[in-house]
Design a protein around this motif. Structure first.
Motif, PDB file in Angstrom:
ATOM      1  N   PRO A 165       0.827  -1.213   0.000  1.00 11.77           N
ATOM      2  CA  PRO A 165       0.000   0.000   0.000  1.00 11.77           C
ATOM      3  C   PRO A 165       0.857   1.257   0.000  1.00 11.77           C
ATOM      4  O   PRO A 165       1.912   1.302   0.621  1.00 11.77           O
ATOM      5  N   SER A 166       0.411   2.275  -0.688  1.00 10.77           N
ATOM      6  CA  SER A 166       1.149   3.531  -0.772  1.00 10.77           C
ATOM      7  C   SER A 166       0.806   4.428   0.404  1.00 10.77           C
ATOM      8  O   SER A 166      -0.361   4.587   0.754  1.00 10.77           O
ATOM      9  N   LEU A 167       1.828   5.005   1.035  1.00  6.60           N
ATOM     10  CA  LEU A 167       1.633   5.911   2.159  1.00  6.60           C
ATOM     11  C   LEU A 167       1.985   7.332   1.733  1.00  6.60           C
ATOM     12  O   LEU A 167       2.859   7.526   0.884  1.00  6.60           O
ATOM     13  N   PRO A 168       1.316   8.327   2.301  1.00  8.19           N
ATOM     14  CA  PRO A 168       1.649   9.709   1.938  1.00  8.19           C
ATOM     15  C   PRO A 168       3.069  10.062   2.359  1.00  8.19           C
ATOM     16  O   PRO A 168       3.516   9.704   3.440  1.00  8.19           O
ATOM     17  N   ALA A 169       3.775  10.735   1.490  1.00  8.37           N
ATOM     18  CA  ALA A 169       5.157  11.112   1.782  1.00  8.37           C
ATOM     19  C   ALA A 169       5.191  12.202   2.839  1.00  8.37           C
ATOM     20  O   ALA A 169       4.441  13.179   2.744  1.00  8.37           O
ATOM     21  N   PRO A 170       6.027  12.057   3.875  1.00  2.00           N
ATOM     22  CA  PRO A 170       6.126  13.117   4.876  1.00  2.00           C
ATOM     23  C   PRO A 170       6.777  14.357   4.281  1.00  2.00           C
ATOM     24  O   PRO A 170       7.587  14.264   3.355  1.00  2.00           O
ATOM     25  N   VAL A 171       6.412  15.496   4.815  1.00  7.05           N
ATOM     26  CA  VAL A 171       6.944  16.767   4.325  1.00  7.05           C
ATOM     27  C   VAL A 171       7.716  17.443   5.451  1.00  7.05           C
ATOM     28  O   VAL A 171       7.189  17.638   6.550  1.00  7.05           O
ATOM     29  N   TYR A 172       8.966  17.767   5.188  1.00 11.68           N
ATOM     30  CA  TYR A 172       9.799  18.447   6.172  1.00 11.68           C
ATOM     31  C   TYR A 172       9.287  19.860   6.409  1.00 11.68           C
ATOM     32  O   TYR A 172       9.071  20.619   5.462  1.00 11.68           O
ATOM     33  N   LYS A 173       9.078  20.223   7.671  1.00 12.21           N
ATOM     34  CA  LYS A 173       8.493  21.522   8.002  1.00 12.21           C
ATOM     35  C   LYS A 173       9.506  22.666   7.965  1.00 12.21           C
ATOM     36  O   LYS A 173       9.131  23.837   7.916  1.00 12.21           O
ATOM     37  N   GLY A 174      10.772  22.320   8.021  1.00 16.91           N
ATOM     38  CA  GLY A 174      11.796  23.358   8.091  1.00 16.91           C
ATOM     39  C   GLY A 174      12.157  23.929   6.730  1.00 16.91           C
ATOM     40  O   GLY A 174      11.677  23.489   5.681  1.00 16.91           O
ATOM     41  N   LYS A 175      13.039  24.898   6.766  1.00 16.58           N
ATOM     42  CA  LYS A 175      13.504  25.548   5.541  1.00 16.58           C
ATOM     43  C   LYS A 175      14.753  24.824   5.032  1.00 16.58           C
ATOM     44  O   LYS A 175      15.714  24.651   5.764  1.00 16.58           O
ATOM     45  N   PRO A 176      14.769  24.403   3.768  1.00 19.75           N
ATOM     46  CA  PRO A 176      15.953  23.719   3.231  1.00 19.75           C
ATOM     47  C   PRO A 176      17.176  24.631   3.269  1.00 19.75           C
ATOM     48  O   PRO A 176      17.064  25.846   3.106  1.00 19.75           O
ATOM     49  N   TRP A 177      18.330  24.026   3.487  1.00 18.62           N
ATOM     50  CA  TRP A 177      19.567  24.800   3.492  1.00 18.62           C
ATOM     51  C   TRP A 177      20.150  24.827   2.078  1.00 18.62           C
ATOM     52  O   TRP A 177      20.586  23.814   1.550  1.00 18.62           O
ATOM     53  N   ILE A 178      20.162  26.005   1.477  1.00 17.90           N
ATOM     54  CA  ILE A 178      20.749  26.209   0.152  1.00 17.90           C
ATOM     55  C   ILE A 178      21.584  27.485   0.220  1.00 17.90           C
ATOM     56  O   ILE A 178      21.054  28.566   0.472  1.00 17.90           O
ATOM     57  N   SER A 179      22.889  27.362   0.025  1.00 10.79           N
ATOM     58  CA  SER A 179      23.768  28.530   0.078  1.00 10.79           C
ATOM     59  C   SER A 179      24.370  28.787  -1.292  1.00 10.79           C
ATOM     60  O   SER A 179      24.076  28.073  -2.261  1.00 10.79           O
ATOM     61  N   ASP A 180      25.229  29.794  -1.382  1.00 10.61           N
ATOM     62  CA  ASP A 180      25.860  30.113  -2.659  1.00 10.61           C
ATOM     63  C   ASP A 180      26.830  29.024  -3.101  1.00 10.61           C
ATOM     64  O   ASP A 180      27.260  29.007  -4.261  1.00 10.61           O
ATOM     65  N   LEU A 181      27.179  28.097  -2.191  1.00 10.34           N
ATOM     66  CA  LEU A 181      28.072  26.999  -2.539  1.00 10.34           C
ATOM     67  C   LEU A 181      27.321  25.713  -2.871  1.00 10.34           C
ATOM     68  O   LEU A 181      27.947  24.695  -3.185  1.00 10.34           O
ATOM     69  N   THR A 182      25.989  25.741  -2.795  1.00  6.27           N
ATOM     70  CA  THR A 182      25.202  24.544  -3.102  1.00  6.27           C
ATOM     71  C   THR A 182      25.053  24.400  -4.606  1.00  6.27           C
ATOM     72  O   THR A 182      24.373  25.195  -5.258  1.00  6.27           O
TER      73      THR A 182
END
Length: 310
Positions: free
Chosen positions: A80-97
């Motif tokens: 059975p397929s389960l709903p994918a959890p969603v991270y509540k926080g803000k992703p870390w993306i910097s100028d070096l990503t």
């Protein structure tokens, strides 16, 4: 001799009947049960739980069919397929990503692989493991007599029981700041707050925490600079007092955590973890800190910062 042969033959016939009607059937039953047992073991190994299958589906690194595990592929297709959890926080993306891919997420944590540029942009470090977490807080609580309030509890990642500070996640869905989360956690976990806050319950003047001298903001810090772990906001609450029960709701207590001032050795329960609230004077607090009694580095650092302000 003839009679002796007859007796031996009779005995052989009796032994054959014994094997035919008793031992052979028992062996057959045992063999059948063994086959069923082995089949159950193989079926158990080859059929992960729906939660495990959900994690396998969510992982891009496990989506390839090159493994050749036909039974596992079939299980993934039929589960059975389960709903994918969603991270509540803000992703870390910097100028070096350079790029970012999610391996697995929960509401409070995200395990990822990043490709990261070198500082001079001459190359890329591939597959940089990044384990982000919702931003969180620690609060050092000291009452008017100068006594400190801590928890004594067990944590999953620690080797033994430890002393701990008040703490918890910032409610990012409500746009809560670190300072707001610190004030909320003290109310919810200790049933305490600033005396200025308590006085405001019977005053016409609204409470302004930014001008409350009993609150000391100790700063915001990255937990693990190379691996994530979220940001910690640390605060010190001086001259803390217990909130009268009739003002708990007004103070912001919502029935979470230990709550309602569980003090003086009483036990509470927060997030499924048993907590014993303990009170220490300044000398005992310093001794416990230096002896490694606060086994998590965030608790240790927050307490050490607070002691510099006392």
């Amino acid at each position: 001799m003839a009679s002796s042969s007859i007796r031996l033959s009779a005995r052989s016939s009796s032994s054959s009947r014994l094997l035919t009607f008793t031992l052979y059937p028992l062996i057959g039953v045992f063999a059948t049960l063994t086959l069923f047992f082995l089949y159950d073991i193989e079926r158990g190994i080859g059929s992960p739980s729906p939660h495990v299958l959900h994690r396998l589906r969510s992982s891009s690194s496990l989506s390839s069919s090159s493994s050749g595990d036909l039974a596992g592929d079939a299980a993934l297709d039929s589960a059975p397929s389960l709903p994918a959890p969603v991270y509540k926080g803000k992703p870390w993306i910097s100028d070096l990503t350079a790029s970012r891919s999610v391996i697995y997420q929960t509401a409070y944590a995200s395990c990822e692989l990043h490709d990261v540029w070198t500082e001079d942009r001459s190359g890329i470090q591939e597959d940089w493991l990044w384990a982000e977490e919702i931003d969180h807080v620690n609060v050092i609580v000291v009452d008017e007599a100068g006594d400190f309030y801590f928890f004594k509890q067990r944590k999953y990642g620690l080797e033994s029981i430890s002393f701990a500070t008040v703490g918890g996640f910032i409610d990012v869905e409500k746009g809560e700041t670190g300072f707001e989360a610190c004030r909320r956690e003290v109310v919810e976990e200790m049933g305490m707050t600033s005396p200025v806050h308590v006085s405001s319950f019977t005053s016409s003047q609204p409470y302004d925490p930014s001008n409350d001298p009993n609150w000391v903001q100790l700063g915001r810090y990255r937990t693990a600079s190379n691996r994530g772990g979220g940001f910690l906001t640390a605060c010190l609450l001086k001259s803390a007092v217990k909130i009268p029960k009739e003002y708990l709701k007004q103070a912001g207590y919502e029935g979470l955590g230990t709550g309602a001032g569980v003090l003086d050795g009483e036990k509470g329960n927060a997030d499924g973890e048993e907590q014993l609230v303990v009170k220490m004077d300044l000398t005992k607090t310093r001794e416990t800190l230096l002896a490694g009694g606060f086994q998590e580095v965030k608790w240790t650092a927050s307490l050490a910062l607070a002691l510099l302000h006392l």
